[in-house]
Design a protein around this motif. Structure first.
Motif, short mmCIF file in Angstrom:
data_model
loop_
_atom_site.label_atom_id
_atom_site.label_comp_id
_atom_site.label_asym_id
_atom_site.label_seq_id
_atom_site.Cartn_x
_atom_site.Cartn_y
_atom_site.Cartn_z
N TYR A 169 0.83 -1.21 0.00
CA TYR A 169 0.00 0.00 0.00
C TYR A 169 0.86 1.26 0.00
N LEU A 170 1.99 1.23 0.68
CA LEU A 170 2.89 2.39 0.66
C LEU A 170 3.45 2.62 -0.74
N GLN A 171 3.70 1.55 -1.48
CA GLN A 171 4.17 1.69 -2.85
C GLN A 171 3.07 2.21 -3.76
N GLN A 172 1.84 1.74 -3.55
CA GLN A 172 0.72 2.23 -4.36
C GLN A 172 0.49 3.71 -4.15
N SER A 173 0.69 4.20 -2.92
CA SER A 173 0.47 5.61 -2.61
C SER A 173 1.71 6.46 -2.86
N LYS A 174 2.81 5.80 -3.32
CA LYS A 174 4.08 6.47 -3.58
C LYS A 174 4.74 7.01 -2.31
N ASP A 175 4.39 6.46 -1.16
CA ASP A 175 5.06 6.82 0.09
C ASP A 175 6.34 6.00 0.28
N PHE A 176 6.51 4.97 -0.54
CA PHE A 176 7.70 4.13 -0.45
C PHE A 176 8.02 3.63 -1.85
N GLY A 177 9.30 3.57 -2.21
CA GLY A 177 9.70 3.19 -3.56
C GLY A 177 9.53 1.70 -3.82
N ASN A 215 13.14 -0.63 -8.12
CA ASN A 215 13.84 0.61 -8.43
C ASN A 215 15.05 0.85 -7.53
N HIS A 216 15.33 -0.08 -6.63
CA HIS A 216 16.49 0.06 -5.74
C HIS A 216 17.77 0.00 -6.58
N PRO A 217 18.74 0.87 -6.31
CA PRO A 217 19.98 0.90 -7.11
C PRO A 217 20.69 -0.44 -7.21
N GLU A 218 20.58 -1.26 -6.16
CA GLU A 218 21.27 -2.55 -6.16
C GLU A 218 20.33 -3.72 -6.45
N GLY A 219 19.09 -3.42 -6.86
CA GLY A 219 18.19 -4.48 -7.27
C GLY A 219 17.16 -4.86 -6.21
N LYS A 220 16.19 -5.65 -6.66
CA LYS A 220 15.04 -6.03 -5.83
C LYS A 220 15.44 -6.85 -4.61
N VAL A 221 16.36 -7.82 -4.81
CA VAL A 221 16.76 -8.71 -3.71
C VAL A 221 17.40 -7.92 -2.59
N THR A 222 18.32 -7.01 -2.94
CA THR A 222 18.99 -6.19 -1.93
C THR A 222 17.99 -5.32 -1.18
N ALA A 223 17.02 -4.77 -1.93
CA ALA A 223 16.01 -3.91 -1.30
C ALA A 223 15.21 -4.70 -0.25
N ILE A 224 14.83 -5.92 -0.57
CA ILE A 224 14.05 -6.74 0.36
C ILE A 224 14.91 -7.16 1.55
N LYS A 225 16.17 -7.52 1.30
CA LYS A 225 17.06 -7.90 2.40
C LYS A 225 17.24 -6.74 3.38
N ASN A 226 17.42 -5.53 2.85
CA ASN A 226 17.59 -4.35 3.71
C ASN A 226 16.33 -4.09 4.54
N LEU A 227 15.16 -4.26 3.90
CA LEU A 227 13.89 -4.03 4.60
C LEU A 227 13.72 -5.02 5.75
N ILE A 228 14.01 -6.30 5.47
CA ILE A 228 13.88 -7.33 6.51
C ILE A 228 14.79 -7.01 7.70
N LYS A 229 16.00 -6.55 7.38
CA LYS A 229 16.95 -6.21 8.44
C LYS A 229 16.47 -5.00 9.24
#
Length: 346
Positions: free
Chosen positions: A256-264, A268-282
């Motif tokens: 929902y944050l992505q749909q509302s553009k409150d979160f990217g 679109n993460h510079p290092e790719g989707k996997v890195t973005a998810i790993k960072n979020l989990i951490k």
């Protein structure tokens, strides 16, 4: 259905002319009574309404006209009003052979639809396929000829058939779908084996069917895995009035944050989707793997019907009313989807 193209050519000997037969009203009524529903009526039914059929038919008539020999009007005694003989109307030969081709092709198409009940019962897929049917004709410019590209039509039929099956699966439970898929794959393997034994050509696009059903089997196996992982683990020491967000809640939250553009978006993460998810989990301190989070994220994002569903009412409600209070636009989107999910449960 054979892959051989369908076309008709009328060959007249030199000096021969077409003759127009006038039938009495009595004979016309008798013929109509015997034939009943013709191919035009079926095509109108398949397309859904007469207006859309007329649009397609008009474009088709224009294509027939453009395929006529370029100098046909210059040599037509009938068109130049130098003859009243219908046989001198040169264009009639070409229109007749093209109309016969259309009639033959239409009857084959109607037979094809009748053999694929899953398409006939899915009206949106049936309408799409009927429009594609008109697109499968090939016109020979300057010769007043046309033919139906049967291979193209068969591939369109597969495409619309897969869409109809996907829609059908969406209305059924996972285990029932897996039973159908496994049974179908077994039939495909048997047909493929028989073709190899008899050295027969594959007229049923078995490999394409196998790819489709194997992808569906993987999807529904993942469904079972996800549902098993979502089952709550009993913890008698945990207070019942305190609810901690689950992985599903966080997946919905960031969706929902992505749909509302409150979160990217993760992509679109510079290092790719996997890195973005790993960072979020951490950052969130989630006790899960990035593979499971990504699997669940794809499950909800790629298939909105999985998100806006009866079994997600409680999860959407929790995310909207607890986790998104600081994000009014995202909360608004979540609450709208909550209403849709509730309506599905009634």
């Amino acid at each position: 259905m054979s892959r051989q193209n369908i076309g008709f050519e009328l060959k007249l000997r030199q000096g021969e002319k077409l003759k127009k037969l006038e039938l009495s009203d009595k004979v016309k009524k008798q013929i109509h009574k015997q034939t009943g529903k013709n191919y035009t009526a079926y095509l109108k039914e398949f397309i859904g309404n007469e207006k859309d059929f007329n649009i397609l038919n008009k474009a088709f008539d224009n294509a027939m006209q453009k395929s006529l020999p370029n100098d046909i009007e210059e040599h037509c005694l009938f068109c130049k009003k130098q003859s009243d003989d219908f046989g001198d109307k040169l264009c009639q030969k070409y229109y007749l052979q093209m109309n016969i081709t259309f009639m033959m092709a239409s009857n084959e198409f109607i037979s094809l639809v009748s053999q694929n009940k899953h398409i006939y019962n899915d009206k949106s897929s049936l309408k799409k396929l009927t429009a594609k049917f008109f697109d499968c004709f090939r016109f020979i410019k300057g010769e007043g000829k046309m033919f139906l590209d049967v291979d193209r039509l068969c591939r369109f039929t597969l495409e619309c058939g897969f869409l109809a099956i996907t829609n059908m699966f969406a209305k059924s439970d996972t285990l029932s779908n897996l039973k159908i898929i496994n049974s179908t794959l077994n039939e495909i393997d048997e047909k493929d084996l028989n073709n190899k034994i008899n050295q027969s050509e594959d007229d049923n696009y078995l490999e394409l069917q196998r790819v489709f059903f194997e992808s569906k089997r993987r999807f529904y196996k993942d469904e079972i895995f996800i549902n098993e992982r979502e089952k709550p683990i009993p913890n008698p020491q945990k207070k019942l009035d305190i609810k901690q967000p689950t992985v599903v809640h966080y997946v919905l939250y960031y969706n929902y944050l992505q749909q509302s553009k409150d979160f990217g978006y993760f992509e679109n993460h510079p290092e790719g989707k996997v890195t973005a998810i790993k960072n979020l989990i951490k950052d969130e301190g989630l006790k899960t793997t990035y593979k499971y989070f990504q699997l669940k994220y794809n499950h909800f994002t790629n298939y909105p019907s999985n998100r806006i569903a009866q079994n997600q009412v409680a999860n959407i409600s929790y995310v909207a009313n607890t986790m998104l209070q600081a994000f009014p636009e995202a909360q608004k989107i979540a609450l709208l989807e909550l209403e849709k999910a509730i309506l599905k449960s009634r």
